[in-house]
Design a protein around this motif. Structure first.
Motif, PDB file in Angstrom:
ATOM      1  N   PHE A 132       6.229  -0.123  -0.516  1.00  0.00           N
ATOM      2  CA  PHE A 132       4.795   0.061  -0.729  1.00  0.00           C
ATOM      3  C   PHE A 132       4.582   0.561  -2.156  1.00  0.00           C
ATOM      4  N   LEU A 133       3.817  -0.183  -2.937  1.00  0.00           N
ATOM      5  CA  LEU A 133       3.461   0.219  -4.297  1.00  0.00           C
ATOM      6  C   LEU A 133       1.950   0.420  -4.328  1.00  0.00           C
ATOM      7  N   ALA A 134       1.528   1.663  -4.423  1.00  0.00           N
ATOM      8  CA  ALA A 134       0.132   2.003  -4.178  1.00  0.00           C
ATOM      9  C   ALA A 134      -0.581   2.522  -5.419  1.00  0.00           C
ATOM     10  N   SER A 135      -1.861   2.176  -5.527  1.00  0.00           N
ATOM     11  CA  SER A 135      -2.734   2.829  -6.492  1.00  0.00           C
ATOM     12  C   SER A 135      -3.221   4.135  -5.863  1.00  0.00           C
ATOM     13  N   SER A 136      -4.103   4.804  -6.538  1.00  0.00           N
ATOM     14  CA  SER A 136      -4.632   6.066  -6.004  1.00  0.00           C
ATOM     15  C   SER A 136      -5.932   5.854  -5.240  1.00  0.00           C
ATOM     16  N   ILE A 137      -6.270   4.602  -4.928  1.00  0.00           N
ATOM     17  CA  ILE A 137      -7.531   4.286  -4.241  1.00  0.00           C
ATOM     18  C   ILE A 137      -7.267   4.212  -2.738  1.00  0.00           C
ATOM     19  N   PRO A 138      -7.840   5.148  -1.964  1.00  0.00           N
ATOM     20  CA  PRO A 138      -7.476   5.299  -0.548  1.00  0.00           C
ATOM     21  C   PRO A 138      -7.686   4.056   0.305  1.00  0.00           C
ATOM     22  N   ARG A 139      -8.742   3.284   0.087  1.00  0.00           N
ATOM     23  CA  ARG A 139      -9.050   2.214   1.038  1.00  0.00           C
ATOM     24  C   ARG A 139      -7.998   1.112   1.049  1.00  0.00           C
ATOM     25  N   PHE A 140      -7.226   1.014  -0.016  1.00  0.00           N
ATOM     26  CA  PHE A 140      -6.175  -0.005  -0.047  1.00  0.00           C
ATOM     27  C   PHE A 140      -4.890   0.447   0.646  1.00  0.00           C
ATOM     28  N   GLN A 141      -4.910   1.672   1.141  1.00  0.00           N
ATOM     29  CA  GLN A 141      -3.736   2.187   1.854  1.00  0.00           C
ATOM     30  C   GLN A 141      -3.980   2.242   3.359  1.00  0.00           C
ATOM     31  N   ALA A 142      -5.032   1.598   3.821  1.00  0.00           N
ATOM     32  CA  ALA A 142      -5.413   1.666   5.234  1.00  0.00           C
ATOM     33  C   ALA A 142      -4.272   1.229   6.150  1.00  0.00           C
ATOM     34  N   GLY A 143      -3.893   2.125   7.048  1.00  0.00           N
ATOM     35  CA  GLY A 143      -2.855   1.832   8.021  1.00  0.00           C
ATOM     36  C   GLY A 143      -1.442   2.081   7.553  1.00  0.00           C
ATOM     37  N   ARG A 144      -1.253   2.436   6.303  1.00  0.00           N
ATOM     38  CA  ARG A 144       0.110   2.565   5.770  1.00  0.00           C
ATOM     39  C   ARG A 144       0.892   3.692   6.443  1.00  0.00           C
ATOM     40  N   ASN A 145       0.295   4.865   6.555  1.00  0.00           N
ATOM     41  CA  ASN A 145       1.024   5.994   7.138  1.00  0.00           C
ATOM     42  C   ASN A 145       1.392   5.732   8.592  1.00  0.00           C
ATOM     43  N   ASP A 146       0.501   5.085   9.321  1.00  0.00           N
ATOM     44  CA  ASP A 146       0.820   4.736  10.711  1.00  0.00           C
ATOM     45  C   ASP A 146       1.919   3.682  10.768  1.00  0.00           C
ATOM     46  N   MET A 147       1.909   2.768   9.809  1.00  0.00           N
ATOM     47  CA  MET A 147       2.970   1.755   9.785  1.00  0.00           C
ATOM     48  C   MET A 147       4.314   2.394   9.445  1.00  0.00           C
ATOM     49  N   ILE A 148       4.307   3.368   8.555  1.00  0.00           N
ATOM     50  CA  ILE A 148       5.547   4.062   8.210  1.00  0.00           C
ATOM     51  C   ILE A 148       6.140   4.734   9.444  1.00  0.00           C
ATOM     52  N   LYS A 149       5.286   5.310  10.274  1.00  0.00           N
ATOM     53  CA  LYS A 149       5.780   5.932  11.513  1.00  0.00           C
ATOM     54  C   LYS A 149       6.469   4.899  12.396  1.00  0.00           C
ATOM     55  N   LYS A 150       5.876   3.721  12.497  1.00  0.00           N
ATOM     56  CA  LYS A 150       6.474   2.667  13.313  1.00  0.00           C
ATOM     57  C   LYS A 150       7.783   2.166  12.699  1.00  0.00           C
ATOM     58  N   LEU A 151       7.817   2.060  11.374  1.00  0.00           N
ATOM     59  CA  LEU A 151       9.051   1.645  10.706  1.00  0.00           C
ATOM     60  C   LEU A 151      10.173   2.645  10.988  1.00  0.00           C
TER      61      LEU A 151
END
Length: 322
Positions: free
Chosen positions: A247-266
């Motif tokens: 995951f290569l992220a900017s600092s704009i929150p809306r483009f990270q939607a679902g990422r933390n939950d996906m990390i938990k599943k990973l």
């Protein structure tokens, strides 16, 4: 089909602009939205980030083959651009690079700077055009990328492609597509790694704020096209078949939607992942220094880790130093 072999360091944005104009001039008759383009994106971002430098097309030691036909659908022919090091002693890992633009706009030509520099690290980078939402609704674009993967299998020997090391990389809406494909729900794809550059992982989520471009692409609102909204959300399809993901992220929150939950599943599935956030970076930071070079270095580091067995040694040292 146009074949270019770059042996001298001619860094220029003029060539990039000319390639864009060539593509538009020779476009087939289908609906187009050109609102997402390099010129306007730079004009918008330079106001807040006056120090940025647009990434030029690398023309040192790179072979670029443009507009290779990979699929014909009725009267519509789809093309891809291929970038690889001039010195390629054996089959190279393949990176399929999917452009962004809200599933509605953007073009493969916009990715020439990114693709040429990444290729110089020792990869064959393939940048396809695909049908956007004005032309065809979901899942047309996903199907087109699947056809690109099939093209890679069919042309393995011709273009020295190591399809056992096949990576999908996407930016913004292209990152959503890459992450969806990287779950390997379709077992025939056999994707080895995914790189998500600032793309959403879930459309219907407390962190998401998707609007009309999403509905337009997915064929309706969530209530009207629920199955498509859920199917296109990578978060909901993580399994032990999911490829390692960066995951290569900017600092704009809306483009990270679902990422933390996906990390938990990973983590539950013991799938390797990595994350790098570029603080105070615009959404389209991949077009600009000072973020571009650190991003490339992170991508290469990640791929070297997850593709350890047959990763081709870097052909040359990265030369794009400002």
């Amino acid at each position: 089909m146009i074949k270019l072999m770059f042996k001298t360091p001619l860094y220029t944005t003029f060539l990039c602009i000319m390639l864009l104009r060539f593509n538009v001039a020779h476009a087939q008759d289908f609906p187009r939205d050109t609102s997402f383009n390099l010129r306007d994106d730079y004009a918008k971002n330079v106001k807040k980030y006056p120090f940025i430098k647009a990434v030029p097309i690398l023309q040192e030691g790179i072979e670029a083959i443009r507009d290779i036909p990979y699929l014909s659908k009725s009267k519509r022919q789809l093309h891809l651009d291929l970038y690889r090091p001039l010195v390629a002693p054996r089959k190279m890992p393949v990176v399929i690079m999917i452009h962004g633009g809200g599933w509605r706009s953007g073009s493969k030509e916009m990715m020439a700077g990114f693709a040429s520099h990444l290729s110089y690290y020792g990869y064959t980078v393939i940048v396809p055009e695909f049908r956007l939402s004005l032309e065809a609704k979901y899942p047309a674009a996903i199907d087109d990328i699947k056809d690109v993967i099939q093209w890679c299998y069919k042309n393995e020997k011709k273009h020295q492609l190591n399809n056992r090391q096949l990576v999908v990389l996407g930016t913004s809406s292209g990152a959503q597509m890459a992450s969806q494909l990287g779950n390997n729900v379709d077992a025939a794809l056999k994707i080895a790694a995914t790189i998500n550059v600032d793309g959403v992982l879930a459309f219907r989520h407390p962190e998401s704020s998707e609007g009309s471009p999403t509905s337009e692409w997915l064929g309706g609102t969530y209530e009207e096209a629920t199955e498509n909204w859920l199917e296109a959300s990578a978060l909901h399809h993580v399994s032990n078949h999911t490829a390692p993901i960066l995951f290569l992220a900017s600092s704009i929150p809306r483009f990270q939607a679902g990422r933390n939950d996906m990390i938990k599943k990973l983590e539950e599935e013991h799938i390797y992942y990595d994350l790098k956030t570029f603080e105070d970076a615009p959404h389209t930071y991949w077009f600009y220094e000072p973020w571009f070079t650190p991003m490339l270095e992170k991508i290469d580091s990640f791929l070297t880790k997850v593709l350890p067995q047959t990763k081709t040694k870097k052909i040359v040292t990265y030369l794009h130093q400002q």
